[in-house]
Design a protein around this motif. Structure first.
Motif, PDB file in Angstrom:
ATOM      1  N   VAL A 188       0.799  -1.063   0.014  1.00  0.00           N
ATOM      2  CA  VAL A 188       0.168  -0.052  -0.051  1.00  0.00           C
ATOM      3  C   VAL A 188       0.899   1.101  -0.088  1.00  0.00           C
ATOM      4  CG1 VAL A 188      -1.803   1.159   1.232  1.00  0.00           C
ATOM      5  CG2 VAL A 188      -2.002  -1.079   1.007  1.00  0.00           C
ATOM      6  N   LEU A 189       1.666   1.264   0.875  1.00  0.00           N
ATOM      7  CA  LEU A 189       2.829   2.562   1.066  1.00  0.00           C
ATOM      8  C   LEU A 189       4.095   2.489   0.048  1.00  0.00           C
ATOM      9  CD1 LEU A 189       2.660   3.183   4.964  1.00  0.00           C
ATOM     10  CD2 LEU A 189       1.059   3.969   3.131  1.00  0.00           C
ATOM     11  N   ARG A 190       4.331   1.080  -0.422  1.00  0.00           N
ATOM     12  CA  ARG A 190       5.360   1.297  -1.150  1.00  0.00           C
ATOM     13  C   ARG A 190       6.637   1.243  -0.414  1.00  0.00           C
ATOM     14  NH1 ARG A 190       1.816   3.617  -4.801  1.00  0.00           N
ATOM     15  NH2 ARG A 190       1.406   2.680  -6.339  1.00  0.00           N
ATOM     16  N   THR A 191       6.499   0.991   0.867  1.00  0.00           N
ATOM     17  CA  THR A 191       7.724   1.169   1.922  1.00  0.00           C
ATOM     18  C   THR A 191       8.731  -0.129   1.558  1.00  0.00           C
ATOM     19  OG1 THR A 191       6.093   1.923   3.572  1.00  0.00           O
ATOM     20  CG2 THR A 191       8.214   1.003   4.154  1.00  0.00           C
ATOM     21  N   ARG A 192      10.092   0.350   1.392  1.00  0.00           N
ATOM     22  CA  ARG A 192      11.023  -0.795   1.332  1.00  0.00           C
ATOM     23  C   ARG A 192      11.396  -1.425   2.855  1.00  0.00           C
ATOM     24  NH1 ARG A 192      15.855   0.899  -2.617  1.00  0.00           N
ATOM     25  NH2 ARG A 192      16.282  -1.103  -1.964  1.00  0.00           N
ATOM     26  N   ILE A 193      11.288  -2.736   2.943  1.00  0.00           N
ATOM     27  CA  ILE A 193      11.630  -3.352   4.240  1.00  0.00           C
ATOM     28  C   ILE A 193      12.974  -3.996   4.195  1.00  0.00           C
ATOM     29  CG2 ILE A 193      10.857  -4.780   5.907  1.00  0.00           C
ATOM     30  CD1 ILE A 193       9.006  -2.567   5.402  1.00  0.00           C
ATOM     31  N   ASN A 194      13.983  -3.821   4.848  1.00  0.00           N
ATOM     32  CA  ASN A 194      15.373  -4.383   4.686  1.00  0.00           C
ATOM     33  C   ASN A 194      15.350  -5.756   5.194  1.00  0.00           C
ATOM     34  OD1 ASN A 194      16.158  -4.124   7.286  1.00  0.00           O
ATOM     35  ND2 ASN A 194      16.300  -1.964   7.027  1.00  0.00           N
ATOM     36  N   GLY A 195      16.411  -6.634   4.993  1.00  0.00           N
ATOM     37  CA  GLY A 195      16.472  -7.809   5.320  1.00  0.00           C
ATOM     38  C   GLY A 195      16.566  -8.080   6.849  1.00  0.00           C
ATOM     39  N   LEU A 196      17.090  -6.983   7.447  1.00  0.00           N
ATOM     40  CA  LEU A 196      17.354  -7.130   8.905  1.00  0.00           C
ATOM     41  C   LEU A 196      15.759  -6.928   9.697  1.00  0.00           C
ATOM     42  CD1 LEU A 196      19.451  -7.838  11.078  1.00  0.00           C
ATOM     43  CD2 LEU A 196      19.901  -5.476  11.262  1.00  0.00           C
ATOM     44  N   THR A 197      15.169  -6.165   9.254  1.00  0.00           N
ATOM     45  CA  THR A 197      13.908  -5.810   9.697  1.00  0.00           C
ATOM     46  C   THR A 197      13.081  -7.100   9.435  1.00  0.00           C
ATOM     47  OG1 THR A 197      14.064  -3.444   9.248  1.00  0.00           O
ATOM     48  CG2 THR A 197      11.706  -4.597   9.516  1.00  0.00           C
ATOM     49  N   TRP A 198      13.023  -7.669   8.191  1.00  0.00           N
ATOM     50  CA  TRP A 198      12.373  -9.066   7.982  1.00  0.00           C
ATOM     51  C   TRP A 198      12.912 -10.063   9.301  1.00  0.00           C
ATOM     52  CZ3 TRP A 198       7.797  -9.582   6.072  1.00  0.00           C
ATOM     53  CH2 TRP A 198       7.398  -8.742   5.143  1.00  0.00           C
ATOM     54  N   ALA A 199      14.291 -10.091   9.400  1.00  0.00           N
ATOM     55  CA  ALA A 199      14.473 -11.155  10.476  1.00  0.00           C
ATOM     56  C   ALA A 199      13.820 -10.910  11.776  1.00  0.00           C
ATOM     57  CB  ALA A 199      15.837 -11.052  10.337  1.00  0.00           C
ATOM     58  N   ALA A 200      13.830  -9.743  12.246  1.00  0.00           N
ATOM     59  CA  ALA A 200      13.142  -9.269  13.318  1.00  0.00           C
ATOM     60  C   ALA A 200      11.665  -9.604  13.254  1.00  0.00           C
ATOM     61  CB  ALA A 200      13.449  -7.655  13.533  1.00  0.00           C
ATOM     62  N   VAL A 201      11.145  -9.506  12.166  1.00  0.00           N
ATOM     63  CA  VAL A 201       9.547  -9.855  12.157  1.00  0.00           C
ATOM     64  C   VAL A 201       9.525 -11.356  12.227  1.00  0.00           C
ATOM     65  CG1 VAL A 201       7.655 -10.045  10.357  1.00  0.00           C
ATOM     66  CG2 VAL A 201       8.954  -7.843  10.578  1.00  0.00           C
ATOM     67  N   LEU A 202      10.325 -11.976  11.751  1.00  0.00           N
ATOM     68  CA  LEU A 202      10.034 -13.464  11.826  1.00  0.00           C
ATOM     69  C   LEU A 202      10.558 -13.692  13.278  1.00  0.00           C
ATOM     70  CD1 LEU A 202      11.509 -14.629   8.341  1.00  0.00           C
ATOM     71  CD2 LEU A 202       9.300 -14.424   9.065  1.00  0.00           C
ATOM     72  N   LEU A 203      11.561 -13.543  13.818  1.00  0.00           N
ATOM     73  CA  LEU A 203      12.158 -13.534  15.398  1.00  0.00           C
ATOM     74  C   LEU A 203      10.855 -13.296  16.156  1.00  0.00           C
ATOM     75  CD1 LEU A 203      14.174 -14.569  17.217  1.00  0.00           C
ATOM     76  CD2 LEU A 203      14.982 -12.187  17.242  1.00  0.00           C
ATOM     77  N   ALA A 204      10.141 -12.152  16.020  1.00  0.00           N
ATOM     78  CA  ALA A 204       9.015 -11.933  17.058  1.00  0.00           C
ATOM     79  C   ALA A 204       7.979 -12.925  16.642  1.00  0.00           C
ATOM     80  CB  ALA A 204       8.526 -10.552  16.466  1.00  0.00           C
ATOM     81  N   THR A 205       7.789 -13.102  15.607  1.00  0.00           N
ATOM     82  CA  THR A 205       6.741 -14.209  15.186  1.00  0.00           C
ATOM     83  C   THR A 205       6.880 -15.493  15.879  1.00  0.00           C
ATOM     84  OG1 THR A 205       6.085 -12.957  13.203  1.00  0.00           O
ATOM     85  CG2 THR A 205       5.063 -15.387  13.442  1.00  0.00           C
ATOM     86  N   ALA A 206       8.115 -15.938  15.654  1.00  0.00           N
ATOM     87  CA  ALA A 206       8.505 -17.043  16.350  1.00  0.00           C
ATOM     88  C   ALA A 206       8.327 -17.099  17.883  1.00  0.00           C
ATOM     89  CB  ALA A 206      10.032 -17.492  15.910  1.00  0.00           C
ATOM     90  N   GLY A 207       8.564 -15.993  18.318  1.00  0.00           N
ATOM     91  CA  GLY A 207       8.715 -15.693  19.763  1.00  0.00           C
ATOM     92  C   GLY A 207       7.202 -15.817  20.211  1.00  0.00           C
ATOM     93  N   LEU A 208       6.515 -15.283  19.409  1.00  0.00           N
ATOM     94  CA  LEU A 208       4.916 -15.237  19.928  1.00  0.00           C
ATOM     95  C   LEU A 208       4.465 -16.841  19.912  1.00  0.00           C
ATOM     96  CD1 LEU A 208       3.542 -12.365  17.820  1.00  0.00           C
ATOM     97  CD2 LEU A 208       3.531 -12.529  20.300  1.00  0.00           C
ATOM     98  N   GLY A 209       5.013 -17.755  19.001  1.00  0.00           N
ATOM     99  CA  GLY A 209       4.679 -18.990  19.167  1.00  0.00           C
ATOM    100  C   GLY A 209       5.020 -19.678  20.142  1.00  0.00           C
ATOM    101  N   VAL A 210       6.341 -19.343  20.582  1.00  0.00           N
ATOM    102  CA  VAL A 210       6.843 -20.178  21.492  1.00  0.00           C
ATOM    103  C   VAL A 210       6.167 -20.005  22.890  1.00  0.00           C
ATOM    104  CG1 VAL A 210       8.813 -20.454  23.262  1.00  0.00           C
ATOM    105  CG2 VAL A 210       9.090 -20.386  20.805  1.00  0.00           C
ATOM    106  N   LEU A 211       5.755 -18.418  22.910  1.00  0.00           N
ATOM    107  CA  LEU A 211       5.243 -18.017  24.159  1.00  0.00           C
ATOM    108  C   LEU A 211       3.639 -18.453  24.442  1.00  0.00           C
ATOM    109  CD1 LEU A 211       5.503 -15.932  26.374  1.00  0.00           C
ATOM    110  CD2 LEU A 211       4.700 -14.241  25.133  1.00  0.00           C
TER     111      LEU A 211
END
Length: 302
Positions: free
Chosen positions: A118-141
């Motif tokens: 929607v916003l054409r925002t560029r998401i860098n690789g480190l941010t995607w890694a943080a997103v996936l880490l947060a999601t995995a953490g939510l799963g464990v929690l």
């Protein structure tokens, strides 16, 4: 604004969003107790009605000062959030609370995807890694088994609506309009929840009948409702949507913290590991080098 001033404002916005997330987390054990006596949609309706009334009393002219365009945007954002609340609540009747919490937390993944589209925002690789880490953490929690059915499906729709709300705030909110937009959003959420309560209830809206329940409800209305919506709306006028979503993924971590501190629950290895993963993801995003503000927060032109 100087670079130093922009960094200071960005830090204050992140802290405001973190405080808002902590207030949300503090309500979980209160809601769990209150919902034994008050139906969920009735509780939501009363909570947001109290929040909206309090905000109107404090700033009765804030909504009138909004331009017609900003009012329309606030109506859309309030509708997104209100419908998400109803769908999440309906999903809880058909899926375990732990699964519901995890699926709802998937807005952490949906937010950068929507922001990119929607916003054409560029998401860098480190941010995607943080997103996936947060999601995995939510799963464990939160997760203790998982299945896919009707409840999970409508909860996923709720998560997508929450992500759309986050992206919309990132695109449309401004510091000067934050108060008026917050009030209008809360009023729309209250109207949607009230309509749902009247449709689903057989004897109108059920109110708490205990003084302690009213104290809990007023706290959740004023602190975790009115003040939290104002904090989110203001903070997201200074923060990009993905960064906001990762900070907000701390909600179940705070929920676990308050459940241990005030609710008498025991610390488990899953709590510790999952919470640490989400916290690490947030710190990674906060430590990322910042580009210029205009590159971080893109506002829609329409």
């Amino acid at each position: 604004m100087t670079d130093r001033g922009a960094r200071r404002t960005s830090l204050l916005a992140a802290l405001a969003l973190l405080a808002m997330t902590a207030s949300w987390g503090s309500t979980f054990f209160l809601i769990k107790d209150l919902l034994d006596r008050v139906p969920t949609v009735d509780f939501l309706a009363v909570r947001f009605l109290v929040a909206g009334a309090a905000m109107l009393l404090v700033a009765p002219r804030a909504v009138a000062r909004l331009s017609p365009e900003v009012r329309r945007r606030a109506l859309v954002l309030g509708a997104l959030y209100g419908v998400a609340q109803i769908l999440q609540t309906a999903g809880l009747a058909h899926t375990p609370a732990s699964v519901s919490g995890f699926i709802t937390g998937l807005y952490v993944v949906a937010t950068p995807v929507l922001a990119a589209v929607v916003l054409r925002t560029r998401i860098n690789g480190l941010t995607w890694a943080a997103v996936l880490l947060a999601t995995a953490g939510l799963g464990v929690l939160t997760l203790d088994g998982f299945s896919i059915g009707y409840g999970e499906a409508i909860t996923l729709v709720a998560a997508l609506l929450y992500a759309a709300h986050i992206v919309g705030l990132g695109a449309w909110s401004t510091a000067s309009d934050a108060l008026g937009m917050s009030i209008l959003q809360v009023l729309v959420i209250a109207a949607i929840c009230l309509a749902a309560a009247l449709v689903t209830g057989e004897r109108g809206v059920v109110l708490p009948d205990r003084g302690a329940d009213w104290v809990s409800l007023v706290y959740m209305a004023l602190v975790a409702g009115a003040a939290a919506m104002l904090a989110q709306t203001w903070a997201q006028s200074h923060l990009p949507p993905t960064r906001s979503a990762i900070i907000m993924s701390m909600e179940p971590v705070f929920a676990a913290f308050f459940a241990v501190l005030l609710g008498g629950e025991q610390v488990t290895a899953r709590m510790a590991v999952g919470g640490l993963m989400v916290l690490t993801a947030m710190l990674v995003v906060e430590a990322l080098p910042r580009r210029k503000v205009e590159a971080e927060v893109t506002h829609l032109a329409v």
